[in-house]
Scaffold this motif. Sequence first.
Motif: not given
Length: 297
Positions: A133, A191-192, A196, A209
Amino acid sequence: MLHVLLENFLYFLVVEKGLAENTLSNYQFDLKSFFAFLASKSVSEIGTVTRHHIIAYLVSLRGQGKSPATLARHMACLKSFFHFLLREKIIDQDPTANLETPKLAKIFPRVLSVNEVTLLLNQPALGTLLGLRDKAMLELIYATGLRVSELTGLNVNHVNLDMGFLRCVGKGSKERIVPVGSFAVKALMEYLNRSRAKLVKKTKEEALFVNQHGRRLTRQGFWKILKYYAGQAGITVEITPHTLRHSIATHMLENGADLRTVQEMLGHADITTTQIYTHLTRTHLREVYDHCHPRAK
């Protein structure tokens, strides 16, 4: 009575001016400070405030060691407030009329070098959920020059990674489209895809975020993250989220970008705000010239 005028003024700023929440908070704080000053002088009626009260208030702030920038902000707030009261026919005369705003010393923003930015961006541990992240946030804010409030205000549907752009809402609720570079796109995808979904606790959370509790990350939260990684990178000078914004503007201009492009990307309402960075690039040009030109010295 004064608190009612304050509420009406803030409502006017929201409805007619569309000012951002942070600006509204500053206006509210500054006016409450001014009202406290008036109370100390036994002034209870806004219509009895004179230019001498305004000057005395600014002098008192300066006596407290407030910076020229702070004095200018208070003065701008008071001018706006009394102009509103005059418009609404609450007062007959504006006590701030013909009062000059305190002159600001030219303070040029501190920027990071490209090497310092690279060190900073390489700090997050990509083997952890929060590291993925943090890498995505740092890459994105440097790639786009977003304000920290714009970064933390992003929702998942504001980003189009296939096309390489994002949509953000800036000051005055103005929307703009900003391109996203390949490094930031890659970090966001990581990140996705890997982080997340595991951080989010509520399936309907829209924030791009999130913190370790699965809720939208705050501006203060990002500030702490940035300070931590700056320390890890060995950057000893004080940096803020705005430092990265200053840095991207300077780096783009140094590499040939024109002022209008940088202005549009950063969401500056006035190009004179963007022009401050031309001083920094001229300083860089002078250093390069002195070092490289055979007859510079």
